[in-house]
Design a protein around this motif. Structure first.
Motif, PDB file in Angstrom:
ATOM      1  N   GLY A 191       0.805  -1.215   0.000  1.00 14.37           N
ATOM      2  CA  GLY A 191       0.000   0.000   0.000  1.00 14.37           C
ATOM      3  C   GLY A 191       0.839   1.265   0.000  1.00 14.37           C
ATOM      4  N   VAL A 192       0.302   2.308   0.638  1.00 14.75           N
ATOM      5  CA  VAL A 192       0.961   3.616   0.603  1.00 14.75           C
ATOM      6  C   VAL A 192       1.364   4.098   1.999  1.00 14.75           C
ATOM      7  N   GLY A 193       1.493   3.156   2.940  1.00 15.33           N
ATOM      8  CA  GLY A 193       1.838   3.537   4.306  1.00 15.33           C
ATOM      9  C   GLY A 193       3.166   4.251   4.431  1.00 15.33           C
ATOM     10  N   PHE A 194       4.114   3.964   3.527  1.00  9.89           N
ATOM     11  CA  PHE A 194       5.430   4.599   3.574  1.00  9.89           C
ATOM     12  C   PHE A 194       5.410   6.008   2.997  1.00  9.89           C
ATOM     13  N   ALA A 195       4.320   6.373   2.312  1.00 11.15           N
ATOM     14  CA  ALA A 195       4.195   7.708   1.715  1.00 11.15           C
ATOM     15  C   ALA A 195       3.447   8.635   2.672  1.00 11.15           C
ATOM     16  N   SER A 252       9.068  -0.128   6.217  1.00 16.33           N
ATOM     17  CA  SER A 252       8.514  -1.099   5.268  1.00 16.33           C
ATOM     18  C   SER A 252       7.471  -0.379   4.424  1.00 16.33           C
ATOM     19  N   ASP A 253       6.713  -1.139   3.636  1.00 17.01           N
ATOM     20  CA  ASP A 253       5.590  -0.560   2.893  1.00 17.01           C
ATOM     21  C   ASP A 253       4.594   0.117   3.822  1.00 17.01           C
ATOM     22  N   ARG A 254       4.571  -0.320   5.078  1.00 15.78           N
ATOM     23  CA  ARG A 254       3.542   0.128   6.016  1.00 15.78           C
ATOM     24  C   ARG A 254       3.999   1.251   6.938  1.00 15.78           C
ATOM     25  N   ILE A 255       5.306   1.436   7.058  1.00 12.75           N
ATOM     26  CA  ILE A 255       5.832   2.349   8.076  1.00 12.75           C
ATOM     27  C   ILE A 255       6.592   3.492   7.422  1.00 12.75           C
ATOM     28  N   LEU A 256       6.284   4.718   7.839  1.00  9.49           N
ATOM     29  CA  LEU A 256       6.928   5.904   7.283  1.00  9.49           C
ATOM     30  C   LEU A 256       8.396   5.983   7.718  1.00  9.49           C
ATOM     31  N   ASP A 257       9.246   6.343   6.793  1.00 14.87           N
ATOM     32  CA  ASP A 257      10.674   6.529   7.087  1.00 14.87           C
ATOM     33  C   ASP A 257      10.855   7.913   7.697  1.00 14.87           C
ATOM     34  N   GLY A 258      10.562   8.023   8.991  1.00 16.65           N
ATOM     35  CA  GLY A 258      10.548   9.313   9.666  1.00 16.65           C
ATOM     36  C   GLY A 258      11.930   9.926   9.809  1.00 16.65           C
ATOM     37  N   ILE A 259      12.016  11.224   9.597  1.00 14.34           N
ATOM     38  CA  ILE A 259      13.296  11.925   9.694  1.00 14.34           C
ATOM     39  C   ILE A 259      13.731  12.046  11.146  1.00 14.34           C
ATOM     40  N   THR A 260      12.777  12.301  12.055  1.00 15.20           N
ATOM     41  CA  THR A 260      13.116  12.309  13.485  1.00 15.20           C
ATOM     42  C   THR A 260      13.536  10.910  13.914  1.00 15.20           C
ATOM     43  N   ARG A 261      12.858   9.878  13.414  1.00 12.56           N
ATOM     44  CA  ARG A 261      13.224   8.494  13.713  1.00 12.56           C
ATOM     45  C   ARG A 261      14.670   8.213  13.325  1.00 12.56           C
ATOM     46  N   LYS A 262      15.040   8.593  12.102  1.00 21.06           N
ATOM     47  CA  LYS A 262      16.408   8.359  11.647  1.00 21.06           C
ATOM     48  C   LYS A 262      17.413   9.112  12.513  1.00 21.06           C
ATOM     49  N   SER A 263      17.044  10.319  12.908  1.00 18.50           N
ATOM     50  CA  SER A 263      17.935  11.136  13.729  1.00 18.50           C
ATOM     51  C   SER A 263      18.149  10.503  15.098  1.00 18.50           C
ATOM     52  N   ILE A 264      17.081   9.967  15.687  1.00 18.58           N
ATOM     53  CA  ILE A 264      17.200   9.313  16.988  1.00 18.58           C
ATOM     54  C   ILE A 264      18.111   8.097  16.903  1.00 18.58           C
ATOM     55  N   ILE A 265      17.948   7.309  15.852  1.00 16.49           N
ATOM     56  CA  ILE A 265      18.789   6.117  15.688  1.00 16.49           C
ATOM     57  C   ILE A 265      20.255   6.512  15.569  1.00 16.49           C
ATOM     58  N   GLU A 266      20.543   7.536  14.770  1.00 13.36           N
ATOM     59  CA  GLU A 266      21.928   7.984  14.611  1.00 13.36           C
ATOM     60  C   GLU A 266      22.487   8.556  15.911  1.00 13.36           C
ATOM     61  N   LEU A 267      21.665   9.302  16.637  1.00 10.29           N
ATOM     62  CA  LEU A 267      22.103   9.875  17.912  1.00 10.29           C
ATOM     63  C   LEU A 267      22.425   8.791  18.929  1.00 10.29           C
ATOM     64  N   THR A 268      21.537   7.819  19.069  1.00  7.04           N
ATOM     65  CA  THR A 268      21.753   6.769  20.057  1.00  7.04           C
ATOM     66  C   THR A 268      22.999   5.951  19.731  1.00  7.04           C
ATOM     67  N   GLU A 269      23.212   5.694  18.452  1.00  7.79           N
ATOM     68  CA  GLU A 269      24.402   4.937  18.066  1.00  7.79           C
ATOM     69  C   GLU A 269      25.671   5.706  18.381  1.00  7.79           C
ATOM     70  N   LYS A 270      25.651   7.024  18.161  1.00 11.01           N
ATOM     71  CA  LYS A 270      26.828   7.842  18.428  1.00 11.01           C
ATOM     72  C   LYS A 270      27.093   7.976  19.923  1.00 11.01           C
ATOM     73  N   GLU A 271      26.023   8.036  20.722  1.00 11.85           N
ATOM     74  CA  GLU A 271      26.176   8.283  22.148  1.00 11.85           C
ATOM     75  C   GLU A 271      26.183   7.012  22.992  1.00 11.85           C
ATOM     76  N   GLY A 272      26.223   5.859  22.322  1.00 10.90           N
ATOM     77  CA  GLY A 272      26.406   4.613  23.050  1.00 10.90           C
ATOM     78  C   GLY A 272      25.167   4.054  23.703  1.00 10.90           C
ATOM     79  N   ILE A 273      23.991   4.524  23.315  1.00 11.57           N
ATOM     80  CA  ILE A 273      22.745   3.954  23.835  1.00 11.57           C
ATOM     81  C   ILE A 273      22.392   2.742  22.972  1.00 11.57           C
TER      82      ILE A 273
END
Length: 355
Positions: A191-195, A252-273
Motif C-alpha cells: 500500500g501507501v503507508g510509507f508515503a 517497510s511498505d507500512r511504516i513511514l521513514d521518519g526523519i526524526t526516527r532516523k535522527s534518533i537512531i543515529e544519535l543513540t548509536e553515536k552516544e552509546g545507547i
C-alpha cells in the motif's frame, strides 16, 4: 535553472497580520503566516514558482483531488538562533521523501531547486514570523495535490505545489495514554503507508476517535495481518525502551521513514545507547510491562519531536509506565532541539542555514 530560481517572483501582501498574533501563546498549526509559495504543473512540466500572499485556493468541483485523493505533504520546521540566523533541519530529506510519495501516487516529481530555493525565498519574506520562544518554531507544510479536472478515474494532468507556514507552539501538551489497536490498520503491504499521503491520515481518524472515547489520546498501530506487531504511534514512529535498550520497528511498505526516527537512531548509536531496529510484538511489550523491564515508550515525529507515552491499554487492561528522572525521551529531545536551534555543535551535518 539556478538563475531562474534565484529570481523567484515575490508578490508581497498589502496587509500583514503579524501584529495580530500573540507569539507567547501559540497553538499548533492554527495561525498562518503572510505568504505562501505556489507552483503549478501543467502542459507536462512544473511552471515557475512564486511567493504570493496567503489566501484561499479556488478549484473546479471536478478537480481530481476531491474524487481520487492524489494528495501528499511534508512536515518541517524553521528556527531562529540567538544571532537571528534562519535554520532548517535535514530539509533535503523532506524533499526526497516528498518525491518518494509523489512517485507512489503517480504525481509528477518536483525539481530540487523548486523545493529548496522556493522554500528559502518564502522564509526570507516571512522571516519575522519565525518564533524565538523556547519550544516554538515556524511549522512548514509543503504539499502537492491534483487540480486537473474530470471524473475519469485516472491520474490528473495538472497539479499544484504549495508551501504554507504556521508559527506554532507545542504539538502535544504532556504525556500520552495510548490504546494498542486490535482491529483497524493504518496501512497494508503493497500500500501507501510509507508515503505521506493525505488518505493515510484520514483513515486514522475514526479508530483514533474510538480510542479517545475510551479515555486514550492516541492509537498504537499494529500490523494489518496478525495485529501482533507494534508499528507506529498515531501519526508518529514509535520507540520502546526495555531495560536499557531502545527498540523501533524497521521501515517497510507500512511504516513511514521518519526523519526524526532516523535522527534518533543515529544519535543513540553515536552516544552509546543500545538501539535495535527490529520487529517487536505486542506480547513482548505487555510482558515487559508486567515484569518491570518496560521503562519508556515515546512517539517521534517532526511536529512533536518526541512525545512520551505514560501508559497504554490492551485487551481491556491498562499498563502504566514508571516515572523515571532521567529518560531517554527527555535527553534525546533536548539533544535534537539543541542541534536544530544552534545551541550545540552539529556533528551530523543536519542543520541547514538559510540566512
Amino acid at each position: 535553472m539556478n538563475a531562474l530560481m534565484n529570481d523567484i517572483e515575490v508578490i508581497k501582501t498589502k496587509h500583514s497580520k503579524i501584529n495580530e498574533v500573540d507569539f507567547d501563546h501559540l497553538s499548533f498549526g492554527k495561525t498562518f503566516s503572510d505568504h505562501m509559495l505556489e507552483c503549478d504543473y501543467k502542459d507536462g512540466k512544473w511552471q515557475a514558482p512564486k511567493v504570493v500572499p496567503y489566501a484561499p485556493i479556488t478549484l473546479d468541483p471536478s478537480a481530481k483531488i476531491f474524487h481520487y485523493g492524489q494528495s501528499i505533504f511534508e512536515g518541517m520546521k524553521a528556527y531562529k538562533d540567538g544571532d537571528n540566523n534562519i535554520l532548517l533541519f535535514r530539509p533535503l530529506d523532506n524533499f526526497k521523501r516528498l518525491n518518494i510519495s509523489a512517485k507512489r501516487l503517480a504525481i509528477p516529481e518536483l525539481p530540487e531547486a523548486y523545493f529548496m530555493e522556493g522554500l528559502k525565498a518564502l522564509l526570507k519574506v516571512d522571516s519575522d514570523w519565525i518564533p524565538k520562544n523556547e519550544g516554538s518554531s515556524l511549522y512548514i507544510r509543503p504539499f502537492i495535490f491534483a487540480t486537473g479536472k474530470g471524473f475519469h478515474a485516472s491520474p490528473a494532468d495538472e497539479y499544484k505545489f504549495v508551501i504554507a507556514t504556521a508559527p506554532s507552539g507545542s504539538y502535544f501538551a504532556g504525556e500520552l495514554k495510548v490504546l494498542i489497536e486490535e482491529k483497524y490498520s493504518r496501512s497494508a503491504n503493497g500500500g501507501v503507508g510509507f508515503a505521506k499521503a493525505g488518505g493515510n491520515y484520514a483513515g486514522q481518524f475514526y479508530p483514533t476517535q474510538l480510542a479517545i472515547e475510551k479515555g486514550y489520546q492516541q492509537v498504537i498501530w499494529t500490523d494489518d495481518n496478525t495485529h501482533e506487531y507494534i508499528e507506529e504511534a498515531g501519526a508518529m514512529n514509535i520507540f520502546i525502551r526495555i531495560n536499557d535498550t531502545l527498540i523501533t520497528g524497521p521501515t517497510s511498505d507500512r511504516i513511514l521513514d521518519g526523519i526524526t526516527r532516523k535522527s534518533i537512531i543515529e544519535l543513540t548509536e553515536k552516544e552509546g545507547i543500545p538501539v535495535e531496529v527490529r520487529k517487536i510484538t505486542v506480547s513482548e511489550v505487555v510482558e515487559a510491562a508486567k515484569n518491570g523491564s518496560l521503562k519508556e515508550m515515546f512517539g517521534a515525529g517532526t511536529a512533536a519531536v518526541i512525545s512520551p507515552i505514560s501508559g497504554f491499554g490492551y485487551k481491556n487492561e491498562d499498563f502504566d509506565l514508571p516515572k523515571l528522572e532521567n529518560t531517554y525521551a527527555d535527553a534525546l529531545k533536548k539533544r535534537i532541539t539543541d542541534i536544530q536551534t544552534n545551541k550545540v555543535e552539529d556533528p551530523f551535518g543536519w542543520r541547514y542555514k538559510v540566512i
